[in-house]
Design an enzyme around this catalytic site. Structure first.
Site, mmCIF file in Angstrom:
data_model
loop_
_atom_site.group_PDB
_atom_site.id
_atom_site.type_symbol
_atom_site.label_atom_id
_atom_site.label_comp_id
_atom_site.label_asym_id
_atom_site.label_seq_id
_atom_site.Cartn_x
_atom_site.Cartn_y
_atom_site.Cartn_z
ATOM 1 N N ASP A 150 0.830 -1.204 0.000
ATOM 2 C CA ASP A 150 0.000 0.000 0.000
ATOM 3 C C ASP A 150 0.869 1.261 0.000
ATOM 4 O O ASP A 150 2.054 1.228 0.363
ATOM 5 C CB ASP A 150 -0.897 -0.046 1.257
ATOM 6 C CG ASP A 150 -2.216 0.671 1.072
ATOM 7 O OD1 ASP A 150 -2.364 1.419 0.101
ATOM 8 O OD2 ASP A 150 -3.110 0.480 1.927
ATOM 9 N N ASP A 203 -10.470 1.895 -3.781
ATOM 10 C CA ASP A 203 -11.074 1.653 -2.469
ATOM 11 C C ASP A 203 -12.586 1.632 -2.587
ATOM 12 O O ASP A 203 -13.283 1.171 -1.679
ATOM 13 C CB ASP A 203 -10.675 2.763 -1.491
ATOM 14 C CG ASP A 203 -9.361 2.458 -0.797
ATOM 15 O OD1 ASP A 203 -8.824 1.353 -0.992
ATOM 16 O OD2 ASP A 203 -8.858 3.332 -0.068
HETATM 17 C C1 DGJ Z 1 -5.842 1.813 1.845
HETATM 18 C C2 DGJ Z 1 -6.199 0.622 1.028
HETATM 19 O O1 DGJ Z 1 -6.624 1.004 -0.240
HETATM 20 C C3 DGJ Z 1 -7.229 -0.204 1.761
HETATM 21 O O2 DGJ Z 1 -7.626 -1.290 0.975
HETATM 22 C C4 DGJ Z 1 -6.656 -0.659 3.067
HETATM 23 O O3 DGJ Z 1 -5.601 -1.539 2.836
HETATM 24 C C5 DGJ Z 1 -6.196 0.531 3.872
HETATM 25 N N1 DGJ Z 1 -5.318 1.388 3.129
HETATM 26 C C6 DGJ Z 1 -5.499 0.105 5.118
HETATM 27 O O4 DGJ Z 1 -4.972 1.139 5.805
#
Ligand code: DGJ
Length: 728
Positions: free
Chosen positions: A478, A548
């Site tokens: 991430d 997301d």
């Molecule tokens: C952002 C990501 O896009 C989410 O899927 C998740 O992993 C969160 N970060 C966790 O902090």
């Protein structure tokens, strides 16, 4: 496929599968652009460059007022000696001047394609797949050598370009601008297509006319970003999915980029693409080289669909690497939206157990397993298991999951550091910052300075320790904020503007080392969803969490836009709970399933809280996806109806041998007195018969493509269908 050089005319003809790209050296060594488009046998100068005396266009040779650098089509234009359009490069000498003069010196044609040291790029497996020409341009006064590298592919209508700059002189040079490609089209009959968006709303399609002046798409955020994608296409007016000429450009880079289109006063169109010169410079000492990242240029004579299939195939087979390039991707269950930071080993085990019962193959433990991270305010950088949540350690949890015959995956955000972390307390200078200024946080975190070797080494070491400590087969990588105060404590003042690019080079080195060390791990990149969905990342990590935003209706647009450039096998898509966590919409599980099955399927919800009916349905989805996933992930993708143009979306997946197809259809809202919807399929064998597996009916491929197939009239909102047809 050949690269031919006519020594008499000094013409280069790069002849690809169905494409020609032609350049000529003229008037004492200027490398000009003559043609890019549909393949021709030989270029005999049917449209030679027009030499006309134009007002305000200066002349290098006072005796010839018809020759000006301002009016000829260049391959790598300079600024300062006559061309007033956007230059491809700019270099400052010790005396402060930025005027340079590059002339053709020599060239070298060879089979295959070179790797770009330290940078991601497309590749070949056998030399016969591609041919390359390196054209050397020289500025004699300062002994500057600029090598333009072009590769054409045997099986795809692709030209790749990059540039190497060598300082053979005795004085330091300052590179202020070093783009990777510049193409001068001698007309303006185009529209401009690009991708733009935001967090949770990635890769919308923008299509607009080109007007005189400059159209810029760029990132100044330190990442390729969800705001603009490093992609643009010039398309002929009237171009659609199946018709029209397309000239597309995509940048294989994950940091600040510039992509721009300039329409000049004589209706010539210049496309430029490369590292964003904004806040960038690079000190090039004698004997040093600078390599620019690669630009991939795709030509299609048959619309956007063909453009996408060319990008998709190139990236799936000759950009992505490693074991998972050709391997079906596991169906995963991720705990993020199920638990956020609030979990323990038993809760995780329960979710994994349910997932296993439903046929899922991989459990992914998301954020919150390390340090003392109960929210997003702490612990990034401290990659040590939180014993409060996992009292018996990570290995114990991994074993519990693996004993169920499920794979185990883990979340990291390796490029970041929290102020509340042991790492930051020990190394407060390891983050990007500038002296005596506050450090701006984003999501409560700072960015580690990956331009520094010791910081990169730390990340490799810390992740290696965890990945080697248990049987982990997937990593979610991430990255959740953009760069501010871009400076490095380790660089001298004259190199501060190198920081952002050095960061990306450091990131590439870290990812290269880790992916080579752990070849059996599937890496998925993520940046608050699809915030860094670019070909540079795909070189190291063959899939990306596309957004997301898991709402099925929003996802139609996000995945449709993404498919313009990136292969379906690169798109991570999950089914989550309703009301949707991001936008609160309620869509049926059926539709959520069909949308998520149009990529790499995963689940992201608390499986322990589902009703028996929902569990049964998910079990069926998982079983169905296992049957169809080779076709979804490795088949050819055709777009039929665009979510950007109306209430309905349709796309289809066709196997390489055209023996099988899956038709996806989605409708957001039911319309009164709606017309009968007939879908005309694409990519099938016109001479074969196909059986509709749901109804048992048999239709001809030609019939399905030309007459079309009628959809049943179904009432209600959020309707979706996923049909299978197989050759009989
Ligand atoms: C952002 C990501 O896009 C989410 O899927 C998740 O992993 C969160 N970060 C966790 O902090």
């Amino acid at each position: 496929m050949t690269i031919h050089y006519d020594a008499e005319q000094k013409i280069f003809h790069l002849q690809g599968k169905n494409t020609s790209y032609v350049m000529q050296v003229i008037c004492g060594g200027y490398l000009t652009h003559l043609y890019w488009g549909k393949k021709i046998h030989t270029y005999r100068k049917s449209n030679p460059i027009a030499f006309i005396d134009r007002g305000f266009s200066p002349n290098p040779d006072p005796s010839d007022r018809t020759f000006s650098l301002d009016t000829i089509p260049h391959e790598y234009p300079a600024y300062g000696n006559g061309d007033f359009r956007a230059p491809a490069y700019q270099i400052q000498l010790k005396n402060g001047s930025t005027v340079t003069d590059l002339r053709y010196q020599t060239h070298h044609v060879y089979k295959g394609k070179p790797n770009l040291i330290g940078l991601p790029s497309t590749y070949v497996e056998e030399k016969q797949e591609a041919e390359t020409v390196e054209i050397v341009l020289i500025d004699e006064l300062i002994e500057l050598k600029v090598t333009l590298i072009y590769t054409i592919f045997r099986d795809l209508d692709v030209v790749t370009r990059s540039v190497r700059i060598d300082n053979h002189g005795k004085e330091n040079l300052k590179i202020m601008r070093a783009l990777s490609a510049s193409v001068d089209f001698r007309d303006d009959e185009f529209e401009l297509l690009s991708l733009y968006g935001s967090h949770m709303n990635e890769r919308n399609i923008s299509r607009r006319p080109i007007t005189p002046g400059v159209h810029v798409m760029e990132s100044r955020r330190g990442a390729s970003s969800p705001q603009q994608d490093p992609f643009l296409a010039l398309i002929r007016k009237g171009t659609d999915e199946d018709h029209g000429e397309v000239f597309a450009f995509n940048f294989v880079y994950s940091g600040n980029f510039l992509t721009q289109v300039e329409l000049d006063q004589y209706r010539n169109t210049r496309v430029s693409m490369g590292i964003n010169p904004f806040d960038f410079s690079w000190l090039l000492e004698p004997k040093e080289s600078f390599q620019t990242p690669e630009v991939v240029m795709v030509y299609s004579a048959n619309g956007l669909g063909e453009m996408s299939r060319t990008f998709n195939e190139l990236y799936r087979t000759r950009l992505c690497r490693g074991r998972f390039r050709d391997h079906v991707r596991p169906i995963l269950i991720n705990n993020w939206e199920a638990t956020f930071f609030d979990f323990d080993a038993d809760k995780i085990e329960q979710i994994a157990k349910e997932g296993k019962k439903l046929g899922m193959e991989l459990f992914v433990l998301d954020d919150g397993w390390f340090g003392h991270r109960d929210d997003d305010k702490s612990s990034l950088g401290d990659w040590v298991v939180d014993k409060r949540k996992l009292p018996y350690g990570l290995e114990d949890l991994v074993n519990r999951v693996r004993n169920m015959d499920m794979e185990f995956g883990l979340w990291f955000e390796p490029e970041m550091v929290s102020e509340d972390s042991d790492l930051y307390r020990k190394h407060p200078d390891w983050c990007l910052h500038v002296p005596n200024r506050p450090r701006t946080v984003g999501r409560n975190q700072l960015i580690l300075d990956l331009s520094r070797k010791e910081v990169c080494d730390y990340i490799v070491e810390a992740l290696t320790k965890i990945l080697a400590s248990a049987s982990i087969s997937y990593v979610k990588w991430d990255m959740n904020r953009h760069m501010t105060e871009i400076g490095s404590a380790a660089l001298p003042p004259e190199r501060q503007r190198e920081t952002a690019h050095r960061y990306i080079l450091g990131l590439y080195r870290v990812m290269d080392e880790l992916t080579l060390k752990f070849p059996n791990i599937l890496f998925e990149s993520c940046s608050s969803g699809g915030g860094r969905f670019d070909p540079g990342m795909l070189y190291y990590m063959p899939q990306t969490w596309a957004s997301d935003n898991t709402d099925a209706a929003c996802r139609l647009k996000i995945q449709y836009g993404t498919s313009l450039v990136y292969p379906i096998s690169s798109i991570g898509s999950h089914i989550s709970d309703v009301p949707n966590n991001q936008i609160g919409r309620v869509t049926p599980l059926d539709m959520r399933g069909h949308v998520a099955m149009s990529g790499n399927l995963g689940y992201e919800l608390d499986l322990t809280k589902l009703s028996p009916g929902e569990k049964e349905m998910i079990k069926q989805q998982v079983a169905f996806y296992k049957e169809i996933r080779p076709l979804i992930q490795f088949g050819n993708f055709y777009r039929i109806l665009s979510p950007f143009e109306g209430n309905e979306t349709s796309w289809i997946f066709v196997s390489e041998d055209r023996s099988e197809t899956i038709v996806g259809y989605f409708r957001i809202l039911c319309q009164p007195a709606a017309s009968i919807r007939i879908l005309k399929l694409k990519g099938l064998d016109p001479d074969s018969l196909y059986k509709h597996l749901e109804t048992g009916e048999v239709y001809g491929g030609d019939e399905l493509m030309n007459v079309g197939i009628t959809l049943p009239g179904i009432k209600g909102d959020f309707i979706s269908l996923f049909w299978r047809l197989k050759k009989v």
